[in-house]
Write a protein that holds these residues in place. Structure first.
Motif, PDB file in Angstrom:
ATOM      1  N   SER A   9       0.811  -1.255   0.211  1.00 11.44           N
ATOM      2  CA  SER A   9       0.055   0.145  -0.139  1.00 11.44           C
ATOM      3  C   SER A   9       0.840   1.359  -0.132  1.00 11.44           C
ATOM      4  N   ASP A  10       2.024   0.932   0.464  1.00  8.98           N
ATOM      5  CA  ASP A  10       2.882   2.240   0.410  1.00  8.98           C
ATOM      6  C   ASP A  10       4.511   1.943   0.375  1.00  8.98           C
ATOM      7  N   CYS A  11       5.135   2.668  -0.251  1.00  8.48           N
ATOM      8  CA  CYS A  11       6.656   2.474  -0.384  1.00  8.48           C
ATOM      9  C   CYS A  11       7.282   3.775  -0.397  1.00  8.48           C
ATOM     10  N   THR A  12       8.138   4.057   0.551  1.00  5.74           N
ATOM     11  CA  THR A  12       8.694   5.429   0.535  1.00  5.74           C
ATOM     12  C   THR A  12      10.167   5.451   0.397  1.00  5.74           C
ATOM     13  N   VAL A  13      10.612   4.235  -0.483  1.00  2.00           N
ATOM     14  CA  VAL A  13      11.959   3.969  -0.717  1.00  2.00           C
ATOM     15  C   VAL A  13      12.326   4.879  -2.074  1.00  2.00           C
ATOM     16  N   ASN A  14      12.819   6.016  -1.991  1.00  2.00           N
ATOM     17  CA  ASN A  14      13.004   6.619  -3.203  1.00  2.00           C
ATOM     18  C   ASN A  14      14.099   6.289  -4.006  1.00  2.00           C
ATOM     19  N   SER A  15      15.108   5.357  -3.671  1.00  2.00           N
ATOM     20  CA  SER A  15      16.263   4.843  -4.304  1.00  2.00           C
ATOM     21  C   SER A  15      15.870   3.432  -4.969  1.00  2.00           C
ATOM     22  N   CYS A  16      14.706   2.933  -4.854  1.00  2.00           N
ATOM     23  CA  CYS A  16      14.301   1.524  -5.338  1.00  2.00           C
ATOM     24  C   CYS A  16      13.811   1.822  -6.748  1.00  2.00           C
ATOM     25  N   SER A  17      14.477   1.138  -7.699  1.00  2.04           N
ATOM     26  CA  SER A  17      14.101   1.364  -9.250  1.00  2.04           C
ATOM     27  C   SER A  17      12.636   0.784  -9.288  1.00  2.04           C
ATOM     28  N   PHE A  18      12.007  -0.063  -8.516  1.00  3.30           N
ATOM     29  CA  PHE A  18      10.736  -0.242  -8.815  1.00  3.30           C
ATOM     30  C   PHE A  18       9.586   0.812  -8.166  1.00  3.30           C
ATOM     31  N   ILE A  43      15.820  -2.817  -5.180  1.00  2.00           N
ATOM     32  CA  ILE A  43      17.243  -2.527  -6.081  1.00  2.00           C
ATOM     33  C   ILE A  43      17.424  -1.042  -6.410  1.00  2.00           C
ATOM     34  N   ASP A  44      18.705  -0.649  -6.026  1.00  2.46           N
ATOM     35  CA  ASP A  44      19.131   0.480  -6.044  1.00  2.46           C
ATOM     36  C   ASP A  44      20.031   0.668  -7.309  1.00  2.46           C
ATOM     37  N   THR A  45      19.353   1.204  -8.347  1.00  5.13           N
ATOM     38  CA  THR A  45      19.961   1.287  -9.824  1.00  5.13           C
ATOM     39  C   THR A  45      19.229   2.484 -10.432  1.00  5.13           C
TER      40      THR A  45
END
Length: 96
Positions: A9-18, A43-45
């Motif tokens: 419902s929520d993802c606050t991980v700005n560095s994730c490619s998804f 994945i951080d790319t």
């Protein structure tokens, strides 16, 4: 045994490619280590991954000790992913 698939419902991980305006992976895996749950799909790319629309679900949960784990599936209606001990933790994780 759960018959529903938990949504992300929520993802606050700005560095994730998804993660672009929500998690666009079709399904994530929750992994981690004892007493800690993290998004193993993180994945951080610089490449942009995932689907064009937000549809993410929890495909599998490896955290057997989590109260929501039901036959390696997440029995919670929705999960939140964000920064914790690691960059992409399952913030909905609760140890039994």
């Amino acid at each position: 045994m759960t018959t529903e698939v938990a949504t992300v419902s929520d993802c606050t991980v700005n560095s994730c490619s998804f993660n672009h305006d929500g998690c666009t992976a079709y399904a994530i895996t929750v992994g981690g280590s004892q007493d800690h749950a993290s998004c193993a799909t993180f994945i951080d790319t610089s490449a942009t991954g995932g689907l064009p629309v937000v549809l993410a679900h929890v495909g599998a949960c490896q955290r057997i000790e989590c109260v929501f784990n039901d036959h390696l599936m997440c029995g919670k209606a929705d999960v939140k992913i964000g920064s914790g001990a690691d960059a992409a933790d399952c913030l909905s994780y609760q140890r039994q």
